[in-house]
Design a protein around this motif. Structure first.
Motif, PDB file in Angstrom:
ATOM      1  N   TYR A   3      62.703  70.726   1.321  1.00 20.14           N
ATOM      2  CA  TYR A   3      64.024  71.135   0.838  1.00 20.14           C
ATOM      3  C   TYR A   3      64.456  70.448  -0.460  1.00 20.14           C
ATOM      4  O   TYR A   3      65.323  70.955  -1.168  1.00 20.14           O
ATOM      5  CB  TYR A   3      65.098  70.854   1.897  1.00 20.14           C
ATOM      6  N   HIS A   4      63.907  69.287  -0.759  1.00 23.87           N
ATOM      7  CA  HIS A   4      64.441  68.511  -1.896  1.00 23.87           C
ATOM      8  C   HIS A   4      63.382  68.160  -2.939  1.00 23.87           C
ATOM      9  O   HIS A   4      63.572  67.232  -3.734  1.00 23.87           O
ATOM     10  CB  HIS A   4      65.102  67.237  -1.368  1.00 23.87           C
ATOM     11  N   ILE A   5      62.280  68.908  -2.961  1.00 25.50           N
ATOM     12  CA  ILE A   5      61.180  68.608  -3.882  1.00 25.50           C
ATOM     13  C   ILE A   5      61.699  68.551  -5.327  1.00 25.50           C
ATOM     14  O   ILE A   5      62.471  69.416  -5.766  1.00 25.50           O
ATOM     15  CB  ILE A   5      60.057  69.668  -3.751  1.00 25.50           C
TER      16      ILE A   5
ATOM     17  N   CYS B 183      59.144  60.402   5.131  1.00 27.99           N
ATOM     18  CA  CYS B 183      60.299  60.798   5.955  1.00 27.99           C
ATOM     19  C   CYS B 183      60.426  62.319   5.894  1.00 27.99           C
ATOM     20  O   CYS B 183      59.450  63.000   5.549  1.00 27.99           O
ATOM     21  CB  CYS B 183      61.580  60.078   5.533  1.00 27.99           C
ATOM     22  N   LEU B 184      61.575  62.861   6.240  1.00 28.63           N
ATOM     23  CA  LEU B 184      61.720  64.329   6.250  1.00 28.63           C
ATOM     24  C   LEU B 184      61.926  64.875   4.833  1.00 28.63           C
ATOM     25  O   LEU B 184      61.190  65.721   4.358  1.00 28.63           O
ATOM     26  CB  LEU B 184      62.895  64.733   7.155  1.00 28.63           C
ATOM     27  N   GLY B 185      62.968  64.390   4.162  1.00 31.91           N
ATOM     28  CA  GLY B 185      63.347  64.976   2.880  1.00 31.91           C
ATOM     29  C   GLY B 185      62.813  64.249   1.661  1.00 31.91           C
ATOM     30  O   GLY B 185      62.865  64.773   0.551  1.00 31.91           O
ATOM     31  N   ASN B 186      62.313  63.006   1.865  1.00 30.04           N
ATOM     32  CA  ASN B 186      61.881  62.128   0.760  1.00 30.04           C
ATOM     33  C   ASN B 186      63.014  61.880  -0.248  1.00 30.04           C
ATOM     34  O   ASN B 186      62.767  61.734  -1.444  1.00 30.04           O
ATOM     35  CB  ASN B 186      60.631  62.695   0.052  1.00 30.04           C
ATOM     36  N   ILE B 187      64.247  61.829   0.269  1.00 25.35           N
ATOM     37  CA  ILE B 187      65.355  61.473  -0.628  1.00 25.35           C
ATOM     38  C   ILE B 187      66.211  60.317  -0.096  1.00 25.35           C
ATOM     39  O   ILE B 187      66.945  59.709  -0.870  1.00 25.35           O
ATOM     40  CB  ILE B 187      66.267  62.682  -0.960  1.00 25.35           C
ATOM     41  N   CYS B 188      66.152  60.018   1.200  1.00 26.05           N
ATOM     42  CA  CYS B 188      66.993  58.934   1.738  1.00 26.05           C
ATOM     43  C   CYS B 188      66.169  57.710   2.151  1.00 26.05           C
ATOM     44  O   CYS B 188      66.276  56.649   1.528  1.00 26.05           O
ATOM     45  CB  CYS B 188      67.800  59.424   2.944  1.00 26.05           C
ATOM     46  N   ARG B 189      65.345  57.839   3.203  1.00 26.79           N
ATOM     47  CA  ARG B 189      64.666  56.681   3.791  1.00 26.79           C
ATOM     48  C   ARG B 189      63.385  56.275   3.062  1.00 26.79           C
ATOM     49  O   ARG B 189      63.244  55.106   2.665  1.00 26.79           O
ATOM     50  CB  ARG B 189      64.349  56.959   5.275  1.00 26.79           C
ATOM     51  N   SER B 190      62.441  57.201   2.888  1.00 25.82           N
ATOM     52  CA  SER B 190      61.153  56.785   2.303  1.00 25.82           C
ATOM     53  C   SER B 190      61.255  56.332   0.843  1.00 25.82           C
ATOM     54  O   SER B 190      60.474  55.451   0.437  1.00 25.82           O
ATOM     55  CB  SER B 190      60.074  57.866   2.483  1.00 25.82           C
TER      56      SER B 190
HETATM   57  P1  4NP Z   1      65.351  61.596   4.667  1.00 27.21           P
HETATM   58  O1  4NP Z   1      66.767  62.252   5.022  1.00 27.21           O
HETATM   59  O2  4NP Z   1      64.314  62.237   5.563  1.00 27.21           O
HETATM   60  O3  4NP Z   1      65.546  60.159   4.978  1.00 27.21           O
HETATM   61  O4  4NP Z   1      65.096  61.868   3.195  1.00 27.21           O
HETATM   62  C1  4NP Z   1      66.930  63.639   5.037  1.00 27.21           C
HETATM   63  C2  4NP Z   1      67.282  64.282   3.877  1.00 27.21           C
HETATM   64  C3  4NP Z   1      67.457  65.659   3.878  1.00 27.21           C
HETATM   65  C4  4NP Z   1      67.260  66.372   5.047  1.00 27.21           C
HETATM   66  C5  4NP Z   1      66.896  65.727   6.219  1.00 27.21           C
HETATM   67  C6  4NP Z   1      66.729  64.352   6.211  1.00 27.21           C
HETATM   68  N1  4NP Z   1      67.438  67.770   5.047  1.00 27.21           N
HETATM   69  O5  4NP Z   1      67.227  68.383   6.093  1.00 27.21           O
HETATM   70  O6  4NP Z   1      67.773  68.350   3.991  1.00 27.21           O
END
Ligand code: 4NP
Length: 158
Positions: free
Chosen positions: A42-44, A7-14
């Motif tokens: 952003y969240h490594i 996913c984008l941040g690897n903290i919510c969906r994946s």
């Molecule tokens: P994810 O959600 O891709 O499901 O982990 C997001 C978490 C953080 C950001 C975007 C999506 N962000 O831009 O910080």
């Protein structure tokens, strides 16, 4: 089978997708290797979002030990299947992987539960817990379909 969720941040969906598929593969007796990564940095190093952890926990899945990492081009060498949570994630994977991008290994995860739908898993990042619950339910169905589809064969030796 080696499967990567992106996913984008690897903290919510994946992280949810990783935890759900790990549980289902384990229940099916499959020794699959499952990981997750993000296309933005952003969240490594962070643990999953507290609401992803909470919703997973409500289903008996502990994702608290996961840590966010960046998706890299080498992931295309290491994994048999790479599931993107959304189209913008595939765009990021193309940008990062360059010539290593392998469309045959790449798919939108909801195309497993809803073939041909090309649906995104909605990004719950800015929203309330209900969004995380919706994401869990979508990923639960998709991961059931993945185990049914690949549970009987081993792509890494085919
Ligand atoms: P994810 O959600 O891709 O499901 O982990 C997001 C978490 C953080 C950001 C975007 C999506 N962000 O831009 O910080």
């Amino acid at each position: 089978m080696k499967i990567l969720m992106v996913c984008l941040g690897n903290i919510c969906r994946s992280p949810l997708a990783e935890g759900i598929l790990e549980q289902k593969a384990g229940e099916a007796g499959l020794s699959w290797e499952i990981d997750s990564a993000g296309t933005n940095g952003y969240h490594i190093g962070e643990a999953p979002h507290r609401l992803s952890q909470k919703v997973a926990g409500l289903h008996g899945i502990d994702i608290s030990q996961q840590r966010a990492r960046a998706f890299t081009a080498v992931d295309f060498d290491r994994y048999d299947r790479i599931y993107a949570m959304a189209e913008d994630v595939i765009a990021g994977m193309r940008r990062i992987a360059g010539r290593k991008f392998d469309a045959r290994k790449t798919g939108l995860i909801l195309d497993e539960s809803n073939p041909g739908s090309h649906l995104d898993v909605p990004d719950p990042w800015y929203g309330p817990e209900s969004g995380y619950r919706e994401v869990f339910d979508l990923l639960d169905r998709a991961c059931t379909a993945i185990v049914e589809k690949y549970g009987g064969r081993d792509l890494s030796v085919s």
